[in-house]
Scaffold this active site. Structure first.
Site, PDB file in Angstrom:
ATOM      1  N   HIS A 227      40.362  18.599  10.742  1.00  0.00           N
ATOM      2  CA  HIS A 227      40.690  19.827  10.002  1.00  0.00           C
ATOM      3  C   HIS A 227      39.597  20.251   9.017  1.00  0.00           C
ATOM      4  CE1 HIS A 227      44.673  19.953  11.740  1.00  0.00           C
ATOM      5  NE2 HIS A 227      44.647  18.644  11.634  1.00  0.00           N
TER       6      HIS A 227
ATOM      7  N   GLU B   1      41.350  10.236   7.437  1.00  0.00           N
ATOM      8  CA  GLU B   1      41.009  11.620   7.771  1.00  0.00           C
ATOM      9  C   GLU B   1      40.312  12.236   6.561  1.00  0.00           C
ATOM     10  OE1 GLU B   1      44.541  13.707   9.207  1.00  0.00           O
ATOM     11  OE2 GLU B   1      45.282  11.852  10.074  1.00  0.00           O
TER      12      GLU B   1
ATOM     13  N   LYS C 154      40.169  23.143  17.158  1.00  0.00           N
ATOM     14  CA  LYS C 154      40.732  23.724  15.945  1.00  0.00           C
ATOM     15  C   LYS C 154      39.783  24.827  15.447  1.00  0.00           C
ATOM     16  CE  LYS C 154      43.846  19.972  15.507  1.00  0.00           C
ATOM     17  NZ  LYS C 154      43.992  18.547  15.317  1.00  0.00           N
TER      18      LYS C 154
ATOM     19  N   ASP D 224      38.081  10.895  10.520  1.00  0.00           N
ATOM     20  CA  ASP D 224      38.572  11.948  11.425  1.00  0.00           C
ATOM     21  C   ASP D 224      38.467  13.285  10.698  1.00  0.00           C
ATOM     22  OD1 ASP D 224      40.232  13.824  12.743  1.00  0.00           O
ATOM     23  OD2 ASP D 224      41.559  12.267  13.522  1.00  0.00           O
TER      24      ASP D 224
ATOM     25  N   ASN E  91      45.797  26.151  14.437  1.00  0.00           N
ATOM     26  CA  ASN E  91      44.650  25.569  13.732  1.00  0.00           C
ATOM     27  C   ASN E  91      43.364  26.343  14.026  1.00  0.00           C
ATOM     28  OD1 ASN E  91      46.301  23.301  12.862  1.00  0.00           O
ATOM     29  ND2 ASN E  91      46.210  22.661  14.990  1.00  0.00           N
TER      30      ASN E  91
ATOM     31  N   HIS F 247      46.901  10.392  11.354  1.00  0.00           N
ATOM     32  CA  HIS F 247      47.409  11.121  12.526  1.00  0.00           C
ATOM     33  C   HIS F 247      47.867  10.173  13.649  1.00  0.00           C
ATOM     34  CE1 HIS F 247      46.881  13.817  16.134  1.00  0.00           C
ATOM     35  NE2 HIS F 247      47.350  14.707  15.277  1.00  0.00           N
TER      36      HIS F 247
ATOM     37  N   SER G 242      46.266  16.313   8.084  1.00  0.00           N
ATOM     38  CA  SER G 242      46.801  17.398   8.909  1.00  0.00           C
ATOM     39  C   SER G 242      48.135  17.945   8.410  1.00  0.00           C
ATOM     40  CB  SER G 242      46.929  16.934  10.355  1.00  0.00           C
ATOM     41  OG  SER G 242      47.793  15.829  10.451  1.00  0.00           O
TER      42      SER G 242
END
Ligand SMILES: *Cc1c(COP(=O)(O)O)cnc(C)c1O
Length: 386
Positions: free
Chosen positions: A212, A180, A239, A209, A47, A137, A184
């Site tokens: 990413h 998120e 990440k 969240d 990541n 997640h 992910s």
């Protein structure tokens, strides 16, 4: 002894289901990594989206902070006090996120697992109403489990379903919506602005969240939370930031509450100086990396087109995370092996991480791959169509 026997039985069960995982030794990490056996692979699994874990500036600042502050943080921040430089770093991070304040944790898993329970305490403890995306997640599940709440799950990114559930269960009572901003495993995005509007309409708090999205998406890599004023925003620093740790960004009052109530801050040693130094340098670099973000976007699009051409679904991916859905676990494992023979590391993701029959390879791209390596990757992907 029952203990050893129970461990052995569990491992044997995993073995027979072909789900036993092993830690593979890597000699040299990076966009092109070297395995302990000497083989070199294009790493399409990490990541480290902007290559900052290996950037000279992040490494130099990490070393500088170690020289100034030491190898370890020595104690919880509530015991020996907070390093002035860490408080300044948190202020910079808050500004980056457009928030009043921020608090750094040792890991994203720890942040989600430790923060969600104390947020739920504000809304009835284990009776708190918590609406969660089905693809959230594992660390978000851990937080809900630690809070003792029953999650009310809406279909992935299905805001109409979320509204239905809110109308059915919440009736204006205190509620959370947890999701998120970039998922992910699927690499698709949540619709942050409409989510924020739904939360506002129902008097719910949105918890977002940004693991990413941070560093990669949004203006200057600030993430997608800008569209959600009033949200509690979490993101990771291991990440795109290339360091380690995580943050919560929100109001000053929220951060003060966490300092007083959150066990993951109170009873955990402060983040290590090396990681904080790397984050400090990453904060200098990330806003200037539009070129790298544009490159990532182009590469994601090219990989999706290539896979589509081979008849392979990439689900709703629109980011640097590109799934190649292959169906059975066996198909995903065989594909991983074939790609590896062509010099590319893309890891098979299988149940329980993803639903049955949605086993896949998960490609995560980096702007740090050389152009030549990215072309090699695109070429190697051809083996998936065979
Ligand atoms: C990786 C990840 C985390 C955990 O962060 P770590 O810092 O690696 O512990 C949390 N949430 C999501 C969505 C993630 O992908």
């Amino acid at each position: 002894m029952w203990f050893d026997e129970a461990i052995e039985a569990t491992l044997a069960q995993l073995d027979s289901a072909h789900r036993r995982r092993r830690l593979r030794p890597v000699a040299i990490p990076g966009p092109r990594l070297v395995l302990a056996d000497g083989r070199s692979l294009i790493d399409a699994s990490s990541n480290d989206y902007l290559g900052l874990s290996q950037h000279p500036a992040t490494k130099a600042r990490a070393i500088e902070w170690v020289e100034r502050f030491g190898a370890g943080a020595r104690a919880s921040r509530l015991v020996t006090g907070t390093l002035e430089a860490l408080a300044e770093l948190e202020a910079r991070l808050a500004a980056f996120k457009g928030a009043e304040a921020a608090l750094i944790f040792n890991a994203g898993y720890q942040a989600n697992a430790a923060v969600l329970p104390v947020l739920c305490d504000l809304a009835g403890g284990r009776d708190a109403l918590v609406f969660t995306d089905r693809l959230n997640h594992a660390s978000l599940h851990a937080g809900c489990a630690a809070a003792g709440v029953r999650q009310i799950r809406f279909r992935h990114n299905d805001l109409a379903h979320l509204e239905e559930l809110l109308a059915q269960y919440a009736n204006g009572e205190p509620a959370f919506i947890i999701t998120e901003s970039v998922f992910s495993m699927d690499g698709d995005r949540a619709d942050v602005a409409p989510l924020a509007a739904i939360a506002r309409r129902h008097g719910a708090v949105l918890y977002l969240d940004e693991a990413h999205a941070t560093g990669v998406l949004g203006p200057q890599g600030r993430g997608l939370a800008g569209a959600a004023s009033g949200a509690v925003v979490m993101g990771t620093l291991g990440k795109a930031f290339g360091a380690a740790g995580a943050y919560i960004a929100g109001s000053r009052q929220l951060i003060d509450y966490l300092v007083n109530r959150c066990a993951g801050i109170i009873y955990s040693t402060a983040p290590a100086p090396a990681a904080c130094g790397a984050v400090d340098a990453a904060l200098d670099l990330i806003p200037t990396m539009d070129r790298e973000r544009a490159l990532l976007a182009v590469r994601g699009e090219r990989l999706r087109q290539r896979l589509a051409h081979l008849g392979i679904s990439t689900l709703g991916s629109t980011t640097q995370i590109v799934p190649a859905v292959l169906g059975s676990e066996e198909a995903a494992l065989a594909a991983q092996k074939r790609l590896e023979e062509r010099g590319v590391l893309a890891v098979a993701i299988r149940p329980p991480t993803v639903p049955e029959s949605a086993s896949r390879l998960r490609f995560s791209l980096s702007s740090a791959h050389s152009d030549a390596d990215f072309e090699l990757l695109l070429d190697a992907v051809g083996v998936l169509g065979a």
